[in-house]
Design an enzyme around this catalytic site. Structure first.
Site, PDB file in Angstrom:
ATOM      1  N   CYS A  65      36.950  44.334  62.967  1.00  0.00           N
ATOM      2  CA  CYS A  65      37.819  43.422  63.733  1.00  0.00           C
ATOM      3  C   CYS A  65      39.075  44.147  64.219  1.00  0.00           C
ATOM      4  CB  CYS A  65      38.204  42.234  62.841  1.00  0.00           C
ATOM      5  SG  CYS A  65      39.511  41.219  63.542  1.00  0.00           S
ATOM      6  N   SER A  77      37.585  35.683  72.387  1.00  0.00           N
ATOM      7  CA  SER A  77      36.817  36.910  72.235  1.00  0.00           C
ATOM      8  C   SER A  77      36.722  37.380  70.786  1.00  0.00           C
ATOM      9  CB  SER A  77      37.452  38.014  73.091  1.00  0.00           C
ATOM     10  OG  SER A  77      38.763  38.283  72.637  1.00  0.00           O
ATOM     11  N   HIS A 116      38.934  36.253  64.583  1.00  0.00           N
ATOM     12  CA  HIS A 116      40.119  36.353  63.721  1.00  0.00           C
ATOM     13  C   HIS A 116      41.161  35.350  64.226  1.00  0.00           C
ATOM     14  CE1 HIS A 116      42.637  38.867  60.898  1.00  0.00           C
ATOM     15  NE2 HIS A 116      43.476  37.951  61.386  1.00  0.00           N
ATOM     16  N   HIS A 118      43.968  33.616  65.747  1.00  0.00           N
ATOM     17  CA  HIS A 118      45.131  34.146  66.469  1.00  0.00           C
ATOM     18  C   HIS A 118      45.478  33.259  67.644  1.00  0.00           C
ATOM     19  CE1 HIS A 118      41.746  35.565  68.906  1.00  0.00           C
ATOM     20  NE2 HIS A 118      42.591  35.618  69.923  1.00  0.00           N
ATOM     21  N   HIS A 159      40.871  36.987  57.938  1.00  0.00           N
ATOM     22  CA  HIS A 159      39.950  36.953  59.075  1.00  0.00           C
ATOM     23  C   HIS A 159      39.189  35.627  59.126  1.00  0.00           C
ATOM     24  CE1 HIS A 159      37.283  38.957  62.018  1.00  0.00           C
ATOM     25  NE2 HIS A 159      36.289  38.326  61.424  1.00  0.00           N
ATOM     26  N   ASN A 179      43.630  29.787  71.882  1.00  0.00           N
ATOM     27  CA  ASN A 179      42.335  29.544  72.491  1.00  0.00           C
ATOM     28  C   ASN A 179      41.314  29.801  71.393  1.00  0.00           C
ATOM     29  OD1 ASN A 179      40.794  28.937  74.705  1.00  0.00           O
ATOM     30  ND2 ASN A 179      40.471  31.085  75.237  1.00  0.00           N
ATOM     31  N   GLN A 189      48.250  33.304  71.324  1.00  0.00           N
ATOM     32  CA  GLN A 189      48.830  34.236  72.277  1.00  0.00           C
ATOM     33  C   GLN A 189      50.135  33.686  72.812  1.00  0.00           C
ATOM     34  OE1 GLN A 189      46.497  36.288  75.202  1.00  0.00           O
ATOM     35  NE2 GLN A 189      44.595  35.441  74.406  1.00  0.00           N
TER      36      GLN A 189
HETATM   37  P1  H2U Z   1      41.417  35.916  73.115  1.00  0.00           P
HETATM   38  O1  H2U Z   1      40.189  36.079  72.331  1.00  0.00           O
HETATM   39  O2  H2U Z   1      42.017  34.538  72.963  1.00  0.00           O
HETATM   40  O3  H2U Z   1      41.250  36.349  74.523  1.00  0.00           O
HETATM   41  O4  H2U Z   1      42.531  36.848  72.450  1.00  0.00           O
HETATM   42  C1  H2U Z   1      42.320  38.157  72.112  1.00  0.00           C
HETATM   43  C2  H2U Z   1      43.426  38.945  72.791  1.00  0.00           C
HETATM   44  O5  H2U Z   1      43.636  40.117  72.056  1.00  0.00           O
HETATM   45  C3  H2U Z   1      43.017  39.327  74.196  1.00  0.00           C
HETATM   46  O6  H2U Z   1      44.001  38.847  75.088  1.00  0.00           O
HETATM   47  C4  H2U Z   1      43.825  41.184  72.943  1.00  0.00           C
HETATM   48  C5  H2U Z   1      42.991  40.845  74.150  1.00  0.00           C
HETATM   49  O7  H2U Z   1      43.544  41.393  75.314  1.00  0.00           O
HETATM   50  N1  H2U Z   1      43.435  42.421  72.276  1.00  0.00           N
HETATM   51  C6  H2U Z   1      44.333  43.453  72.170  1.00  0.00           C
HETATM   52  O8  H2U Z   1      45.442  43.366  72.666  1.00  0.00           O
HETATM   53  N2  H2U Z   1      43.979  44.585  71.499  1.00  0.00           N
HETATM   54  C7  H2U Z   1      42.765  44.777  70.926  1.00  0.00           C
HETATM   55  O9  H2U Z   1      42.508  45.798  70.344  1.00  0.00           O
HETATM   56  C8  H2U Z   1      41.734  43.719  70.994  1.00  0.00           C
HETATM   57  C9  H2U Z   1      42.102  42.478  71.720  1.00  0.00           C
HETATM   58 ZN    ZN Z   2      40.010  40.148  61.480  1.00  0.00          ZN
END
Ligand code: H2U
Ligand code: ZN
Length: 356
Positions: free
Chosen positions: A56, A165, A168, A170, A119, A157, A172
């Site tokens: 992850c 995506s 884990h 999280h 996680h 989201n 934003q």
């Molecule tokens: P979402 O799954 O809600 O899109 O959020 C994951 C965010 O994490 C996504 O915006 C960022 C992605 O750009 N990200 C990083 O900044 N670094 C990483 O190594 C993986 C994902």
């Molecule tokens: Zn994780």
């Protein structure tokens, strides 16, 4: 009016409802709720996750996509998004004011907020104290970025069905020097209501909802959750403070404690509804900051609130699609907001996993 609506629902009569916050109408078709479904069924996501996943990008101590290493963090961890939608130091674009080809510059920042090192723990499975520490991070980010940017959008989201995506837990944050479209509209609508009626639109609305008690899902001393009268998504909710609060920074410590409590209960009810991790997009709206303006703008028309927009309709695997009529005419729902509120209200306040 109430009797009329009740009668229409009783009679299963289609009708339209008005969203005073967006200025949009929605078509409510309760007579359609029993239609058969032979369309897309999503994969159920009832997988057991490990507490720490070596693959992850967001887990504590792991390597991110760009090669950076996350610290060994405990509790919330905030970092600059490695793939930001907004950039801080950008050259202004050539602004266009042509009526048909307008464009403007925008600058900002994007951050990722890991809710904790775990996680496997989403909000409904966290303790109130853990959620409170996330509320504190939101407050700190509003405070810090509110000094530079007119708009700070905090959101989560959640769920693969919703395009998230990474499992884990999280959220934003995207902050920008421009006030985005939906926020600008809510600003205008609340301002017009204050000018017309001399009242704060959402404070007045929440007080009336508490009296009616038909669409209230949860309430405590400081907060109330309703399925709004004009809800578009089947189990959409609106989380509102019970006093006038224009910005996140105005919340007291006690209000932040009870906010953590009500978020925990709401997300538990969501998970219990279909006995699955319930996907949604949620986020905060509050008065934009008066940055770069000659004088501070009045904000008494604004009421801080969070929207929860969950896509699920009938089960953990059948979602509502906003397509066809919704894309071309206006949003439509089958089950009434009152029915959705009843279903959420009657869910237990203990997470289903703790009973299995
Ligand atoms: P979402 O799954 O809600 O899109 O959020 C994951 C965010 O994490 C996504 O915006 C960022 C992605 O750009 N990200 C990083 O900044 N670094 C990483 O190594 C993986 C994902
Ligand atoms: Zn994780």
């Amino acid at each position: 009016m109430k009797n009329g609506i009740e009668k229409q629902i009783e009679n299963n009569v289609p009708h339209r409802r008005f969203n005073p916050l967006s200025g949009e109408w929605i078509l409510v078709s309760p007579q359609r709720a029993t239609r058969p479904w032979q369309g897309q069924v999503e994969e159920s996501t009832r997988v057991e996750l490990p507490e720490h996943d070596a693959d992850c990008y967001l887990c504590s101590g792991n390597v991110r996509v760009n090669g950076e290493i996350n610290p060994t963090y405990r509790g919330p961890f905030v970092f600059d998004n490695d793939f930001p939608a907004l950039l801080e130091d950008v050259d202004a674009c050539d602004e266009e004011n042509d009526a048909l080809f307008q464009r403007m510059s925008v600058s900002g920042v994007s951050k990722v907020i890991c809710f904790s090192e775990r996680h496997d723990l989403t909000l409904p499975e966290m303790s109130v104290e853990m959620i409170r520490s996330i509320v504190d991070v939101w407050a700190a980010l509003y405070e810090a970025l509110g000094k530079t940017y007119r708009w700070v959008q905090v959101f989560e989201n959640k769920g693969a069905i919703n395009g998230c995506s990474n499992p884990h837990p999280h959220g934003q944050l995207w902050a920008s020097d421009a006030v985005p479209t939906l926020v600008a509209r809510e600003d205008e609508r609340q301002k017009a209501f204050m000018q017309d009626k001399g009242k704060n639109l959402l404070l007045e609305y929440s007080q009336r909802e508490i009296l009616l008690n038909e669409r209230v899902v949860l309430k405590n001393a400081h907060w109330v959750v309703v399925v709004p009268y004009w809800a578009t998504w089947p189990f959409e909710t609106l989380l509102l403070p019970r006093r006038s609060v224009d910005v996140f920074a105005a919340l007291t410590s006690e209000e932040k404690d009870s906010l953590a409590g009500i978020i925990q209960l709401l997300t538990i009810k969501y998970d219990n509804l279909f006995q699955a991790s319930f996907p949604y997009s949620m986020g905060w709206h509050c008065a934009p900051n008066s940055i770069g303006e000659t004088e501070a703008k009045a904000t008494d028309h604004w009421q801080l609130h969070a929207h929860f927009y969950p896509p699920l309709l009938r089960s953990a695997t059948i979602r509502k699609f906003m397509v066809g009529y919704e894309m071309l005419a206006e949003a439509q729902r089958d089950m009434t907001p009152e029915q959705a509120a009843e279903r959420l209200r009657t869910q237990p306040e203990t997470h289903y996993k703790t009973n299995t």
